[in-house]
Design an enzyme around this catalytic site. Structure first.
Site, short mmCIF file in Angstrom:
data_model
loop_
_atom_site.label_atom_id
_atom_site.label_comp_id
_atom_site.label_asym_id
_atom_site.label_seq_id
_atom_site.Cartn_x
_atom_site.Cartn_y
_atom_site.Cartn_z
N LEU A 124 -35.19 -14.59 29.50
CA LEU A 124 -34.32 -13.64 29.50
C LEU A 124 -35.04 -12.29 30.31
CD1 LEU A 124 -32.19 -12.03 27.99
CD2 LEU A 124 -33.79 -11.56 25.89
N SER A 131 -37.01 -4.89 26.69
CA SER A 131 -36.43 -4.44 25.36
C SER A 131 -34.94 -4.25 25.48
CB SER A 131 -36.87 -3.07 24.73
OG SER A 131 -38.46 -3.14 24.85
N ILE A 156 -42.33 -15.68 32.37
CA ILE A 156 -41.62 -16.62 31.63
C ILE A 156 -42.67 -17.67 31.06
CG2 ILE A 156 -39.58 -18.59 31.48
CD1 ILE A 156 -38.83 -15.45 31.51
N SER A 157 -42.77 -17.63 29.57
CA SER A 157 -43.95 -18.50 29.17
C SER A 157 -43.70 -19.82 29.34
CB SER A 157 -44.08 -18.28 27.80
OG SER A 157 -44.38 -16.90 27.29
N GLU A 365 -40.96 -11.36 22.41
CA GLU A 365 -39.98 -11.42 21.25
C GLU A 365 -39.38 -10.11 20.44
OE1 GLU A 365 -38.57 -14.55 19.75
OE2 GLU A 365 -39.07 -15.59 21.54
C1 LIG Z 1 -47.44 -12.98 27.73
C2 LIG Z 1 -46.04 -12.66 27.74
C3 LIG Z 1 -45.26 -13.69 27.74
C4 LIG Z 1 -43.67 -13.40 27.75
N1 LIG Z 1 -42.93 -14.48 27.53
C5 LIG Z 1 -41.59 -14.26 27.90
C6 LIG Z 1 -40.70 -15.53 27.91
O1 LIG Z 1 -41.15 -16.74 27.66
N2 LIG Z 1 -39.41 -15.44 28.00
C7 LIG Z 1 -38.89 -14.07 28.19
O2 LIG Z 1 -37.66 -14.00 28.43
N3 LIG Z 1 -39.78 -12.97 28.13
C8 LIG Z 1 -41.05 -13.05 27.87
N4 LIG Z 1 -41.87 -11.78 27.73
C9 LIG Z 1 -41.13 -10.67 27.86
C10 LIG Z 1 -41.28 -9.88 26.65
O3 LIG Z 1 -40.49 -10.47 25.82
C11 LIG Z 1 -41.17 -8.35 27.01
O4 LIG Z 1 -42.27 -8.09 27.68
C12 LIG Z 1 -40.72 -7.49 25.83
O5 LIG Z 1 -39.26 -7.79 25.47
C13 LIG Z 1 -40.76 -6.14 26.20
O6 LIG Z 1 -40.12 -5.59 27.30
P1 LIG Z 1 -40.81 -5.05 28.48
O7 LIG Z 1 -42.16 -5.50 28.60
O8 LIG Z 1 -40.04 -4.70 29.52
O9 LIG Z 1 -41.08 -3.54 27.73
P2 LIG Z 1 -40.04 -2.07 27.80
O10 LIG Z 1 -38.81 -2.76 27.33
O11 LIG Z 1 -40.28 -1.60 29.14
O12 LIG Z 1 -40.80 -1.18 26.77
C14 LIG Z 1 -42.03 -0.57 27.06
C15 LIG Z 1 -42.40 0.15 25.75
O13 LIG Z 1 -41.34 1.04 25.37
C16 LIG Z 1 -41.05 1.03 23.96
N5 LIG Z 1 -39.61 0.92 23.92
C17 LIG Z 1 -38.46 0.43 24.40
N6 LIG Z 1 -37.36 0.80 24.06
C18 LIG Z 1 -37.63 1.19 22.93
C19 LIG Z 1 -36.98 2.13 22.09
N7 LIG Z 1 -35.60 2.12 22.00
N8 LIG Z 1 -37.51 2.90 21.16
C20 LIG Z 1 -38.77 3.04 21.09
N9 LIG Z 1 -39.64 2.23 21.76
C21 LIG Z 1 -38.99 1.57 23.00
C22 LIG Z 1 -41.61 -0.85 23.85
O14 LIG Z 1 -41.68 -1.13 22.45
C23 LIG Z 1 -42.66 -1.02 24.72
O15 LIG Z 1 -43.70 -0.12 23.81
C24 LIG Z 1 -43.35 -12.26 27.86
C25 LIG Z 1 -44.22 -10.95 28.04
C26 LIG Z 1 -45.46 -11.21 27.84
C27 LIG Z 1 -46.26 -9.99 27.93
#
Ligand SMILES: Cc1cc2nc3c(=O)[nH]c(=O)nc-3n(C[C@H](O)[C@H](O)[C@H](O)COP(=O)(O)OP(=O)(O)OC[C@H]3O[C@@H](n4cnc5c(N)ncnc54)[C@H](O)[C@@H]3O)c2cc1C
Length: 387
Positions: A124, A131, A156-157, A365
């Protein structure tokens, strides 16, 4: 109201605990140091049926459901987190398929995953959309009875070892969440390739990587659910897996604090074992309360999913379990590290690994902040009614 596990659930727990102790624990430090994918442990999970826990018997599983899988994940996470993630991926890559897929898709990808014939990953996140998942830029454009997918997914894990990918795309870019379509993309699809592997803080045994789609040509028969209605499918997938992330948190917390408690019985300062110092006892008690609260939130969340309620009306319970148990894992690992003093910071003990691994859980997640948004929204909508 009955809080006891069934005999079958106890058996799952004991089997997973034995595998955790005998197979996973001896390799835990090495997996962390080398980042090697533990294929041998995957094979043990396959032979012992752990890969099929979450699948119905008619699709090669044992029908133990989300709670059965959660119990196994909890036990494995007590000693090591990448192997717990390996089990979680059986659900993350197929939950949407088992919910909205065709019979053929369920047979090929569901049964294939349950039996360990193939393995999948969930795609995703993109460089510009985490987010804010409705903002993904990966496009799928119809081309006769096929679609051409173009875009990049990141972090992507399990992507480096996956045979298939559950991929979120936009088929109507201007329509936000109403323009989503979900595809199953096989690894050997022309126009698709696995990109760079990431360097990350923890959970080293299961690599995360980039996926690159350059007009990847995928048959329309690989769509999961309906065209343009994929957001619902993605949300189902995320909701139904959140209790399993919570189970990872619960197991991590239990494993970390138990290690520190054993240490505190042995380590003496000022003439007595540190477990007899009240400030150490306070740390233990604080974590113990959070662990037991996490347990019931997590098991309840698993049960909600098993009753078919991974929907908006109940999703806040899944969010609560995920956020609370993830944060409990971080707190427990932090306190455990503190209880070991300097030893906690050294790589001769697993506490620093627990700490690094736990930290991931508050981000993936749906971050802790996003879970709180969902919970607060549910309260505002009177979905939790305390009157
Ligand atoms: C080790 C690891 C494995 C992963 N595996 C997968 C996978 O298998 N498949 C996949 O699709 N993704 C995967 N991800 C991605 C993961 O789902 C995203 O990192 C996560 O959804 C957060 O998105 P972002 O890192 O872009 O943070 P951002 O969306 O940029 O957010 C940055 C910060 O702002 C905060 N924030 C954002 N919007 C708001 C809001 N409206 N109100 C308050 N706070 C907010 C967040 O909580 C965060 O603290 C993985 C990530 C990691 C680190």
């Amino acid at each position: 109201m009955d809080f006891r596990l069934s005999d079958e659930q106890e058996l799952i727990r004991q089997t997973a605990a034995r595998i955790a102790r005998e197979v996973v624990a001896p390799r835990a430090a090495q997996l962390d140091e080398t980042g090697e994918y533990p294929e041998d442990i995957y094979q043990v999970f396959k032979e012992t049926g752990l890969l099929g826990l979450n699948f119905p018997e008619e699709y090669g599983g044992s029908g133990a459901g989300t709670l059965g899988l959660g119990l196994a994940v909890e036990e494995i996470a007590k000693v090591e987190n990448a192997c717990a993630l390996m089990l979680l991926l059986t659900k993350l890559s197929t939950s949407a398929i088992m919910y909205a897929g065709t019979e053929e898709q369920k047979r090929k990808y569901g049964e294939g995953t349950a039996t360990g014939a193939i393995r999948g990953a969930f795609a995703l996140t993109e460089p510009g959309a985490g987010s804010d998942s409705a903002n993904i830029q990966t496009r799928a454009v119809q081309d006769g009875d096929h679609y051409r997918i173009t875009g990049t997914k990141q972090w992507i894990s399990g992507g480096t070892v996956a045979d298939f990918f559950l991929v979120a795309t936009k088929t109507r870019p201007e329509a936000g969440s109403k323009g989503f379509t979900v595809f199953i993309v096989d690894r050997d699809t022309p126009g698709f390739r696995v990109g760079k592997t990431d360097r990350k803080m923890g959970v080293h045994g299961v690599p995360t990587c980039e996926l690159i789609f350059d007009e990847a040509r995928v048959p329309a028969s690989q769509i999961v659910g309906k065209v343009h209605e994929g957001f619902k499918v993605i949300m189902w997938n995320l909701n139904s897996v959140r209790p399993i992330v919570a189970a990872r948190g619960l197991g991590t917390a239990e494993g970390a604090i138990q290690y520190a408690v054993d240490y505190a019985r042995q380590r003496q300062t000022f003439g007595k074992p540190i477990i007899e110092h009240q400030m150490i006892q306070q740390m233990i008690a604080d974590v113990a309360m959070r662990i037991e609260a996490s347990r019931w939130l997590t098991y309840h969340a698993c049960q909600i999913v098993d009753e078919g309620h991974a929907t908006r009306e109940y999703a806040h319970y899944l969010s609560m379990a995920k956020a609370f148990a993830s944060e409990t894992a971080v707190e427990a690992a932090d306190k455990a590290l503190q209880m070991l003093g300097g030893n906690g910071y050294m790589m001769d003990h697993p506490t620093e690994r627990f700490y690094r691994d736990a930290r991931q859980l508050m981000i993936v997640e749906g971050s802790s902040q996003i879970q709180r948004l969902l919970i607060a929204r549910a309260v505002a909508d009177d979905l939790l009614n305390w009157r």
